[in-house]
Design an enzyme around this catalytic site. Structure first.
Site, short mmCIF file in Angstrom:
data_model
loop_
_atom_site.label_atom_id
_atom_site.label_comp_id
_atom_site.label_asym_id
_atom_site.label_seq_id
_atom_site.Cartn_x
_atom_site.Cartn_y
_atom_site.Cartn_z
N ARG A 1 0.82 -1.21 0.00
CA ARG A 1 0.00 0.00 0.00
C ARG A 1 0.86 1.26 0.00
NH1 ARG A 1 -0.63 -4.93 1.45
NH2 ARG A 1 -0.30 -4.46 3.64
N CYS B 1 -6.69 -2.28 8.25
CA CYS B 1 -5.40 -1.76 7.78
C CYS B 1 -5.62 -0.29 7.50
CB CYS B 1 -4.94 -2.48 6.51
SG CYS B 1 -3.47 -1.72 5.75
N THR C 1 -3.44 2.13 6.39
CA THR C 1 -2.84 2.67 5.17
C THR C 1 -3.72 2.40 3.96
OG1 THR C 1 -0.70 2.16 6.15
CG2 THR C 1 -0.71 2.72 3.81
N THR D 1 2.12 4.53 8.93
CA THR D 1 3.13 4.24 7.91
C THR D 1 3.42 5.48 7.06
OG1 THR D 1 1.55 3.62 6.17
CG2 THR D 1 2.27 1.86 7.68
N LYS E 1 5.95 -7.60 10.73
CA LYS E 1 5.40 -8.39 9.63
C LYS E 1 6.26 -9.63 9.35
CE LYS E 1 3.03 -4.57 7.24
NZ LYS E 1 1.72 -5.09 6.86
N CYS F 1 -1.87 2.21 12.82
CA CYS F 1 -1.40 1.10 11.98
C CYS F 1 -1.69 -0.14 12.81
CB CYS F 1 0.10 1.24 11.69
SG CYS F 1 0.83 -0.22 10.90
#
Lengths: 241, 241
Positions: free
Chosen positions: A51, A85, A87, A125, A164, A195
Site C-alpha cells: 500500500r 489496515c 494505510t 506508515t 510483519k 497502523c
C-alpha cells in the site's frame, strides 16, 4: 442476542493484524455460545500489493485489487465492509465506488474517538502519512495532529517490517514506545496507533497517555454496527438505494 | 517462497478455535513479509447449526449449510478447503459432494500423526464420538482408540460450552487435563485433542504423554499443501477432472 449483519473483512494486511482484529471482535461480542457471534466473511489476502509503495507512486494496483476483493465479499453476502489496515484506507474511494453496502472507515471511527483531545500524536506508515487521510480527518474534527518527522517515520517502517516478519518481541515494543513518547514530548495528549501492527507490540500499560488503538476501535464499532447497537444507515451508499 | 494455493476455511465453529487455527497457520508459514503468507478465504460462520445435535438426530441442517459455504468458497477462488472443527467432519460427505477442489480432513491428518502409537486417547464431542469418524479412521490405521465413558463425555461437553462462552481459564484447563489423564490411566500412549476448543485450555506442557493437537496438525498441513510442500493430487475430487 443474535447478530443482524454479516461483516465482510478485507484482511491480510498484515496477517497477524487481521488475526488480532478478529480476536478483538470476538472479545467485544456479548456471547454465550457460538451462535451469538458475528458472521464474518474474511478475505485474508496477504498478496495485496504494498500500500505504501502504491501511495508513493512506486507501482502496484492496490486500489483495484482491494475493490475487487470488496465486491466479491458483497456478492458473497456481506452487509457491511471493514478493513483492519489504516494505510489501505487511502484506497477507500476505489472500494466504495464498487460497493452498494456501507464501508466502515477505521480512520473515521478512530478520529471520532479523539474528539476530546486538542492534540494527538499519530503513529502510521509512510504511505498513510503521505496520503493525508488521518491529518485531514483530524483537522476536520478540530484536533491537531502531532506528526512524526522523517527519521521517526523511517524508524517506524523498519519496526513494522520486523513485526510483519514475525518479530513482535520486547525490543521492537521498546522502540515503538520511544516513537510514541517523542510525540508526547511534542505536545500529544494521546497517541493514535494508526497502523494495525502497532498493538501487536505496544499496549496501554506501557504509555502514560491514552493509546488510541485503531484495531480495538474498529473491532468495537464492527460489533456495534453488526448487532444493530449503532446505526449504519447514515453510512449507506446511495448507488443502488 | 510464494504461496501457490488459495485456502478456503469453513470457520466459526467455534469462533476462538478459528482464530487459533489462523494464528497457527501464520506461525507455520516461513514468511519474511506479508506477501509470503498464504491467501485464505474464511467463512467465519458461528451460525452453522449445532453439529452434535444434528449428528444425534435432534435437528438442524448442518450438512447442507456447510456444503453451501464450501461451494461459495470454491466459487470465490479457493483451491482447497479446510475446516478447523472436528465434529463438523461428520458432514464431510455432504461437503465433498458439492466440491471440485480437494477437502483436507482434520481427522485424516490427525490420525496419520498417530501411526507410531498402539493406543491413543480421544477427547472429542459427543457428536464426534457418536459419528465414529475418529475411531473408524484410527482402527483403519491399526491404532486402538481409548474412549471417554459417558460421564467423561458429559463433563467434556460442559467444558467446551464454557470455552465457547468465553471461559478459557485455568480451572477449565485443569478439568480438561483430568479427562486427558483418565485416558492415559486406561492405556493411552498419547491423547488426541480431537476438538479445536481443547488447545485453548490444554497444552503439551501440562501432559506427561504427547498431546496430538488436531488444530496444530491441520494448520501445518494447510501450509504444506498451500505452498506445494506436500502433494494434494491424491486428494483431488474426480467429479470435474
Amino acid at each position: 442476542m443474535s447478530a443482524v449483519l454479516t461483516v465482510g473483512v478485507l484482511g491480510g494486511m498484515g496477517p497477524d493484524a487481521t488475526v488480532d482484529f478478529m480476536a478483538k471482535v470476538l472479545a467485544a461480542t456479548p456471547a454465550g455460545s457460538d451462535q451469538d457471534h458475528v458472521h464474518m466473511l474474511i478475505d485474508h489476502n496477504p498478496h495485496v500489493p504494498d500500500r505504501t509503495r502504491a501511495i508513493l507512486g512506486k507501482g502496484g494496483e492496490a486500489g483495484a485489487v482491494l475493490a475487487q476483493m470488496a465486491k466479491q465479499l458483497q456478492q458473497a453476502g456481506a452487509d457491511m465492509i471493514v478493513m483492519p489496515c489504516n494505510t489501505a484506507h487511502a484506497f477507500q474511494p476505489d472500494i466504495e465506488a464498487v460497493l452498494d453496502v456501507p464501508f466502515v472507515s477505521i480512520i473515521d471511527e478512530t478520529v471520532a474517538a479523539c474528539a476530546a483531545f486538542e492534540a494527538v500524536g499519530l503513529l502510521a506508515t509512510k504511505g498513510c502519512l503521505a496520503s493525508g487521510i488521518y491529518d485531514n480527518a483530524l483537522s476536520a474534527a478540530g484536533v491537531r495532529a502531532v506528526m512524526p518527522d522523517d527519521a521517526e517515520t523511517t524508524a517506524f517502517m523498519k519496526l513494522t517490517a520486523s513485526i510483519k516478519a514475525g518479530d513482535s518481541g520486547p525490543e521492537v515494543g521498546t522502540r515503538m514506545l520511544q516513537l510514541a513518547n517523542a510525540l508526547v514530548s511534542r505536545g500529544a495528549q494521546a497517541v493514535i496507533a494508526g497502523c494495525t501492527e502497532i498493538p501487536l507490540v505496544l499496549d496501554q500499560s506501557m504509555l502514560d497517555v491514552p493509546l488510541v488503538s485503531s484495531t480495538d476501535i474498529l473491532a468495537e464499532a464492527t460489533v456495534a454496527y453488526a448487532l444493530g447497537q449503532k446505526d449504519l444507515n447514515h453510512k449507506r451508499q446511495g448507488s443502488m438505494a
